[in-house]
Design a protein around this motif. Structure first.
Motif, mmCIF file in Angstrom:
data_model
loop_
_atom_site.group_PDB
_atom_site.id
_atom_site.type_symbol
_atom_site.label_atom_id
_atom_site.label_comp_id
_atom_site.label_asym_id
_atom_site.label_seq_id
_atom_site.Cartn_x
_atom_site.Cartn_y
_atom_site.Cartn_z
ATOM 1 N N LYS A 18 9.318 4.724 -2.753
ATOM 2 C CA LYS A 18 8.224 4.055 -3.211
ATOM 3 C C LYS A 18 8.458 2.671 -3.033
ATOM 4 O O LYS A 18 7.346 1.880 -2.492
ATOM 5 C CB LYS A 18 7.880 4.384 -4.655
ATOM 6 C CG LYS A 18 7.414 5.630 -5.217
ATOM 7 C CD LYS A 18 6.840 5.815 -6.412
ATOM 8 C CE LYS A 18 7.970 5.783 -7.311
ATOM 9 N NZ LYS A 18 7.225 6.407 -8.569
ATOM 10 N N SER A 19 9.738 2.210 -3.229
ATOM 11 C CA SER A 19 10.083 0.764 -3.060
ATOM 12 C C SER A 19 9.857 0.446 -1.550
ATOM 13 O O SER A 19 9.302 -0.618 -1.349
ATOM 14 C CB SER A 19 11.579 0.702 -3.498
ATOM 15 O OG SER A 19 11.845 -0.834 -3.189
ATOM 16 N N ALA A 20 10.493 1.317 -0.535
ATOM 17 C CA ALA A 20 10.107 0.935 0.736
ATOM 18 C C ALA A 20 8.708 0.920 1.213
ATOM 19 O O ALA A 20 8.281 -0.068 1.901
ATOM 20 C CB ALA A 20 10.939 2.062 1.546
ATOM 21 N N MET A 21 7.891 1.762 0.750
ATOM 22 C CA MET A 21 6.466 1.750 1.051
ATOM 23 C C MET A 21 5.762 0.462 0.330
ATOM 24 O O MET A 21 5.020 -0.274 1.000
ATOM 25 C CB MET A 21 5.863 2.766 0.644
ATOM 26 C CG MET A 21 6.258 4.285 1.453
ATOM 27 S SD MET A 21 5.113 5.546 0.951
ATOM 28 C CE MET A 21 5.350 5.858 -0.864
ATOM 29 N N ALA A 22 6.427 0.041 -0.749
ATOM 30 C CA ALA A 22 5.611 -1.183 -1.450
ATOM 31 C C ALA A 22 6.084 -2.401 -0.588
ATOM 32 O O ALA A 22 5.569 -3.323 -0.378
ATOM 33 C CB ALA A 22 6.286 -1.272 -2.859
ATOM 34 N N LEU A 23 7.155 -2.567 -0.150
ATOM 35 C CA LEU A 23 7.887 -3.691 0.716
ATOM 36 C C LEU A 23 6.875 -3.796 1.920
ATOM 37 O O LEU A 23 6.428 -4.679 2.491
ATOM 38 C CB LEU A 23 9.298 -3.430 0.898
ATOM 39 C CG LEU A 23 10.239 -3.708 0.022
ATOM 40 C CD1 LEU A 23 11.608 -3.432 0.337
ATOM 41 C CD2 LEU A 23 10.132 -5.250 -0.387
ATOM 42 N N LYS A 24 6.457 -2.325 2.650
ATOM 43 C CA LYS A 24 5.799 -2.358 3.825
ATOM 44 C C LYS A 24 4.359 -3.063 3.577
ATOM 45 O O LYS A 24 3.805 -3.530 4.417
ATOM 46 C CB LYS A 24 5.936 -1.141 4.419
ATOM 47 C CG LYS A 24 7.114 -0.792 5.210
ATOM 48 C CD LYS A 24 7.225 0.527 6.065
ATOM 49 C CE LYS A 24 8.279 0.705 6.722
ATOM 50 N NZ LYS A 24 7.956 2.026 7.747
ATOM 51 N N LEU A 25 3.918 -2.502 2.397
ATOM 52 C CA LEU A 25 2.472 -2.711 2.133
ATOM 53 C C LEU A 25 2.361 -4.224 1.826
ATOM 54 O O LEU A 25 1.498 -4.981 2.113
ATOM 55 C CB LEU A 25 2.168 -2.067 0.946
ATOM 56 C CG LEU A 25 0.834 -2.298 0.384
ATOM 57 C CD1 LEU A 25 -0.355 -1.742 1.452
ATOM 58 C CD2 LEU A 25 0.473 -1.656 -1.007
ATOM 59 N N ASN A 26 3.476 -4.900 1.194
ATOM 60 C CA ASN A 26 3.424 -6.146 0.932
ATOM 61 C C ASN A 26 3.448 -7.241 1.998
ATOM 62 O O ASN A 26 3.047 -8.375 2.029
ATOM 63 C CB ASN A 26 4.536 -6.598 -0.299
ATOM 64 C CG ASN A 26 4.120 -6.175 -1.352
ATOM 65 O OD1 ASN A 26 2.927 -6.010 -1.891
ATOM 66 N ND2 ASN A 26 4.982 -6.200 -2.490
ATOM 67 N N GLN A 27 4.147 -6.776 3.194
ATOM 68 C CA GLN A 27 4.565 -7.433 4.473
ATOM 69 C C GLN A 27 3.280 -7.520 5.137
ATOM 70 O O GLN A 27 2.973 -8.453 6.310
ATOM 71 C CB GLN A 27 5.258 -6.759 5.261
ATOM 72 C CG GLN A 27 6.804 -7.080 4.710
ATOM 73 C CD GLN A 27 7.935 -6.443 5.555
ATOM 74 O OE1 GLN A 27 7.881 -5.422 6.329
ATOM 75 N NE2 GLN A 27 9.271 -6.845 5.210
ATOM 76 N N ILE A 28 2.285 -6.550 4.996
ATOM 77 C CA ILE A 28 0.880 -6.717 5.621
ATOM 78 C C ILE A 28 0.279 -7.915 5.318
ATOM 79 O O ILE A 28 -0.493 -8.494 6.277
ATOM 80 C CB ILE A 28 0.008 -5.462 5.242
ATOM 81 C CG1 ILE A 28 0.845 -4.008 6.073
ATOM 82 C CG2 ILE A 28 -1.282 -5.388 5.994
ATOM 83 C CD1 ILE A 28 0.080 -2.833 5.526
ATOM 84 N N GLY A 29 0.304 -8.295 3.991
ATOM 85 C CA GLY A 29 -0.530 -9.570 3.611
ATOM 86 C C GLY A 29 -1.891 -9.424 3.589
ATOM 87 O O GLY A 29 -2.800 -10.066 4.052
#
Length: 87
Positions: free
Chosen positions: A76-87
């Motif tokens: 979940k943490s890894a997915m959240a980081l990816k989601l936040n990088q989309i911007g």
């Protein structure tokens, strides 16, 4: 095949649990892959929806004992980081 009644039952129960775990793991992997694909495209709205579905599947896998809670937190943490990088 075992001769003892309780051993026969254990074989049947193990087969059922194995099938259930396999199905749960498959649904989990599919949800995560859909999120990854949406994140790669850079489509924020699609990624948001896929993220919610993937997190729900991860939590369900933990509840059913398919995943360890720390492994789920990592995913979940890894997915959240990816989601936040989309911007």
């Amino acid at each position: 095949m075992p001769n003892i009644k309780s051993a026969k039952k254990r074989v049947l129960v193990a087969e059922m649990r194995n099938a259930r775990n396999r199905a749960e793991k498959s649904a989990l992997k599919t949800a995560i892959k859909k999120f990854e694909a949406a994140a790669e495209e850079g489509n924020r709205t699609e990624a948001d929806g896929a993220f919610k579905v993937a997190v729900k599947k991860v939590d369900q896998a933990v509840a059913k004992g398919v995943l360890h809670k720390n492994n789920a937190a990592h995913k979940k943490s890894a997915m959240a980081l990816k989601l936040n990088q989309i911007g």
